[in-house]
Motif scaffolding. Structure first.
Motif, PDB file in Angstrom:
ATOM      1  N   ASN A   1     -25.715 -24.988  -4.526  1.00 50.67           N
ATOM      2  CA  ASN A   1     -24.686 -24.538  -3.589  1.00 50.67           C
ATOM      3  C   ASN A   1     -24.923 -23.056  -3.330  1.00 50.67           C
ATOM      4  OD1 ASN A   1     -23.330 -27.014  -3.448  1.00 50.67           O
ATOM      5  ND2 ASN A   1     -22.149 -26.552  -5.298  1.00 50.67           N
ATOM      6  N   VAL A   2     -24.887 -22.690  -2.065  1.00 52.79           N
ATOM      7  CA  VAL A   2     -25.112 -21.293  -1.672  1.00 52.79           C
ATOM      8  C   VAL A   2     -23.802 -20.712  -1.142  1.00 52.79           C
ATOM      9  CG1 VAL A   2     -26.376 -19.737  -0.143  1.00 52.79           C
ATOM     10  CG2 VAL A   2     -27.526 -21.749  -1.124  1.00 52.79           C
ATOM     11  N   PHE A   3     -23.457 -19.515  -1.631  1.00 55.06           N
ATOM     12  CA  PHE A   3     -22.231 -18.848  -1.224  1.00 55.06           C
ATOM     13  C   PHE A   3     -22.566 -17.496  -0.612  1.00 55.06           C
ATOM     14  CE2 PHE A   3     -21.338 -21.714  -4.671  1.00 55.06           C
ATOM     15  CZ  PHE A   3     -20.133 -22.303  -4.342  1.00 55.06           C
ATOM     16  N   THR A   4     -21.715 -17.061   0.312  1.00 55.62           N
ATOM     17  CA  THR A   4     -21.902 -15.738   0.926  1.00 55.62           C
ATOM     18  C   THR A   4     -20.762 -14.815   0.487  1.00 55.62           C
ATOM     19  OG1 THR A   4     -20.760 -16.535   2.912  1.00 55.62           O
ATOM     20  CG2 THR A   4     -23.170 -16.622   2.908  1.00 55.62           C
ATOM     21  N   GLU A   5     -20.676 -13.660   1.070  1.00 49.45           N
ATOM     22  CA  GLU A   5     -19.694 -12.648   0.690  1.00 49.45           C
ATOM     23  C   GLU A   5     -18.304 -13.248   0.508  1.00 49.45           C
ATOM     24  OE1 GLU A   5     -20.157  -9.248   3.432  1.00 49.45           O
ATOM     25  OE2 GLU A   5     -21.997 -10.302   4.008  1.00 49.45           O
ATOM     26  N   GLY A   6     -17.645 -12.844  -0.576  1.00 45.24           N
ATOM     27  CA  GLY A   6     -16.333 -13.398  -0.879  1.00 45.24           C
ATOM     28  C   GLY A   6     -16.436 -14.755  -1.551  1.00 45.24           C
ATOM     29  N   ASP A   7     -17.662 -15.092  -1.982  1.00 43.52           N
ATOM     30  CA  ASP A   7     -17.940 -16.390  -2.607  1.00 43.52           C
ATOM     31  C   ASP A   7     -17.496 -17.553  -1.733  1.00 43.52           C
ATOM     32  OD1 ASP A   7     -19.135 -15.234  -4.755  1.00 43.52           O
ATOM     33  OD2 ASP A   7     -17.393 -15.328  -6.070  1.00 43.52           O
ATOM     34  N   GLU A   8     -17.742 -17.404  -0.425  1.00 41.66           N
ATOM     35  CA  GLU A   8     -17.421 -18.484   0.515  1.00 41.66           C
ATOM     36  C   GLU A   8     -18.599 -19.457   0.578  1.00 41.66           C
ATOM     37  OE1 GLU A   8     -16.320 -19.169   5.236  1.00 41.66           O
ATOM     38  OE2 GLU A   8     -16.345 -17.146   4.381  1.00 41.66           O
ATOM     39  N   PHE A   9     -18.320 -20.753   0.389  1.00 42.74           N
ATOM     40  CA  PHE A   9     -19.379 -21.750   0.412  1.00 42.74           C
ATOM     41  C   PHE A   9     -20.046 -21.779   1.783  1.00 42.74           C
ATOM     42  CE2 PHE A   9     -20.803 -26.098   1.383  1.00 42.74           C
ATOM     43  CZ  PHE A   9     -21.760 -26.254   0.383  1.00 42.74           C
ATOM     44  N   ALA A  10     -21.381 -21.758   1.775  1.00 42.60           N
ATOM     45  CA  ALA A  10     -22.129 -21.763   3.036  1.00 42.60           C
ATOM     46  C   ALA A  10     -22.797 -23.114   3.281  1.00 42.60           C
ATOM     47  CB  ALA A  10     -23.178 -20.659   3.024  1.00 42.60           C
ATOM     48  N   PHE A  11     -23.559 -23.579   2.293  1.00 37.80           N
ATOM     49  CA  PHE A  11     -24.241 -24.863   2.430  1.00 37.80           C
ATOM     50  C   PHE A  11     -24.860 -25.251   1.094  1.00 37.80           C
ATOM     51  CE2 PHE A  11     -26.850 -21.377   4.137  1.00 37.80           C
ATOM     52  CZ  PHE A  11     -27.873 -21.338   3.198  1.00 37.80           C
ATOM     53  N   CYS A  12     -25.398 -26.462   1.042  1.00 34.71           N
ATOM     54  CA  CYS A  12     -26.077 -26.958  -0.154  1.00 34.71           C
ATOM     55  C   CYS A  12     -27.490 -27.350   0.254  1.00 34.71           C
ATOM     56  CB  CYS A  12     -25.335 -28.172  -0.715  1.00 34.71           C
ATOM     57  SG  CYS A  12     -26.175 -28.964  -2.112  1.00 34.71           S
ATOM     58  N   ALA A  13     -28.459 -27.066  -0.603  1.00 34.30           N
ATOM     59  CA  ALA A  13     -29.848 -27.412  -0.298  1.00 34.30           C
ATOM     60  C   ALA A  13     -30.644 -27.521  -1.587  1.00 34.30           C
ATOM     61  CB  ALA A  13     -30.467 -26.353   0.608  1.00 34.30           C
ATOM     62  N   ASP A  14     -31.812 -28.152  -1.501  1.00 36.84           N
ATOM     63  CA  ASP A  14     -32.632 -28.248  -2.712  1.00 36.84           C
ATOM     64  C   ASP A  14     -33.450 -26.972  -2.888  1.00 36.84           C
ATOM     65  OD1 ASP A  14     -34.938 -28.382  -1.124  1.00 36.84           O
ATOM     66  OD2 ASP A  14     -35.021 -30.558  -1.202  1.00 36.84           O
ATOM     67  N   GLY A  15     -34.069 -26.867  -4.050  1.00 34.30           N
ATOM     68  CA  GLY A  15     -34.799 -25.647  -4.384  1.00 34.30           C
ATOM     69  C   GLY A  15     -35.930 -25.340  -3.433  1.00 34.30           C
ATOM     70  N   ASP A  16     -36.665 -26.351  -3.002  1.00 31.92           N
ATOM     71  CA  ASP A  16     -37.784 -26.138  -2.089  1.00 31.92           C
ATOM     72  C   ASP A  16     -37.324 -25.592  -0.751  1.00 31.92           C
ATOM     73  OD1 ASP A  16     -39.572 -27.062  -3.979  1.00 31.92           O
ATOM     74  OD2 ASP A  16     -39.568 -29.128  -3.232  1.00 31.92           O
ATOM     75  N   THR A  17     -36.178 -26.097  -0.280  1.00 32.10           N
ATOM     76  CA  THR A  17     -35.643 -25.637   1.002  1.00 32.10           C
ATOM     77  C   THR A  17     -35.206 -24.180   0.905  1.00 32.10           C
ATOM     78  OG1 THR A  17     -34.891 -27.869   1.578  1.00 32.10           O
ATOM     79  CG2 THR A  17     -33.859 -26.034   2.751  1.00 32.10           C
ATOM     80  N   LEU A  18     -34.571 -23.826  -0.194  1.00 37.23           N
ATOM     81  CA  LEU A  18     -34.145 -22.425  -0.379  1.00 37.23           C
ATOM     82  C   LEU A  18     -35.362 -21.504  -0.377  1.00 37.23           C
ATOM     83  CD1 LEU A  18     -31.392 -22.711  -3.154  1.00 37.23           C
ATOM     84  CD2 LEU A  18     -31.119 -22.726  -0.669  1.00 37.23           C
ATOM     85  N   LYS A  19     -36.405 -21.937  -1.063  1.00 38.89           N
ATOM     86  CA  LYS A  19     -37.626 -21.132  -1.141  1.00 38.89           C
ATOM     87  C   LYS A  19     -38.277 -21.007   0.232  1.00 38.89           C
ATOM     88  CE  LYS A  19     -41.984 -20.796  -3.713  1.00 38.89           C
ATOM     89  NZ  LYS A  19     -42.820 -21.439  -4.757  1.00 38.89           N
ATOM     90  N   LYS A  20     -38.319 -22.120   0.956  1.00 37.11           N
ATOM     91  CA  LYS A  20     -38.934 -22.134   2.286  1.00 37.11           C
ATOM     92  C   LYS A  20     -38.279 -21.134   3.222  1.00 37.11           C
ATOM     93  CE  LYS A  20     -39.461 -25.143   6.338  1.00 37.11           C
ATOM     94  NZ  LYS A  20     -39.259 -26.522   6.877  1.00 37.11           N
ATOM     95  N   HIS A  21     -36.950 -21.032   3.170  1.00 38.42           N
ATOM     96  CA  HIS A  21     -36.215 -20.147   4.084  1.00 38.42           C
ATOM     97  C   HIS A  21     -35.911 -18.778   3.475  1.00 38.42           C
ATOM     98  CE1 HIS A  21     -35.544 -23.189   7.207  1.00 38.42           C
ATOM     99  NE2 HIS A  21     -35.355 -24.065   6.216  1.00 38.42           N
TER     100      HIS A  21
END
Length: 210
Positions: A17-37
């Motif tokens: 799970n990826v969160f942005t400022e204020g710990d607001e949920f942004a999206f969920c993705a697998d490890g490879d996708t996070l690395k790719k982007h």
């Protein structure tokens, strides 16, 4: 938006799970996708664009996982859905995958039920096979066709094979009948079929009504 937190998604291997400022949920993705982007703590991302890009990546990943899952045998629609949910894919992605697999002919619950029944009914009662299909999420109308297409003679033949084992034991005949009938009932055979099997084995069934 700045990525403030990345944490492992509970119950889903290699998904985060990826969160942005204020710990607001942004999206969920697998490890490879996070690395790719290049998504990591402190990264500045366009959440809307990233969600769009990731959904396409997720869809492709879910399709690939589905192909692997389908390699061993055909699957019911509910099996595909359950598998993808276990892997952490969203309902939106799962719906897209199921739609595409149906278009390609990989998901066909009527065909699945027919093939499953043909294989399982060789050693299982019709009732047991129907129960298996229901648990796999197959529509009850489709499941009902299993009984309609079943061969009654085959059902009796399977009963005979099972019952013979009990009558071969060195026990009282009445006890053998009791044990055999109970075993067959547990396996899903109805009394009419059991009676026919006993008749073929030369066993009196009058005491069934006692």
């Amino acid at each position: 938006m700045i990525v403030s937190k990345i944490e492992k998604r509970q119950g889903a291997a290699r998904r985060f799970n990826v969160f942005t400022e204020g710990d607001e949920f942004a999206f969920c993705a697998d490890g490879d996708t996070l690395k790719k982007h290049g998504i990591k703590l402190g990264a500045d991302i366009d959440v809307a664009q990233m969600r769009f890009d990731i959904e396409d990546d997720e869809y492709q990943a879910a399709m690939e996982r589905s192909y692997v899952f389908l390699e061993s045998r055909m699957r019911a629609e509910s099996e595909i859905e359950s598998k993808l949910k276990t892997l952490g894919f969203t309902n939106r992605i799962i719906d897209r995958v199921k739609t595409r697999l149906k278009e390609m002919g990989y998901i066909d619950d009527e065909l699945f039920a027919k093939l499953w029944a043909q294989q399982r009914i060789k050693s299982k009662s019709v009732r047991v096979v129907q129960g298996e299909l229901i648990r796999k999420g197959i529509d009850r109308e489709v499941v009902s066709e299993v009984k309609e297409n079943a061969d009654p003679a085959l059902e009796v033949e399977k009963c005979v094979k099972i019952a013979q084992k009990y009558f071969a034991r060195d026990i009282d005949e009445r006890e053998a009948k009791r044990l055999a009938s109970a075993a067959l009932a547990r396996r899903g055979y109805d009394w009419g079929t059991i009676r026919k099997a006993f008749d073929l084995l030369g066993q009196d069934t009058d005491d069934f009504d006692e």
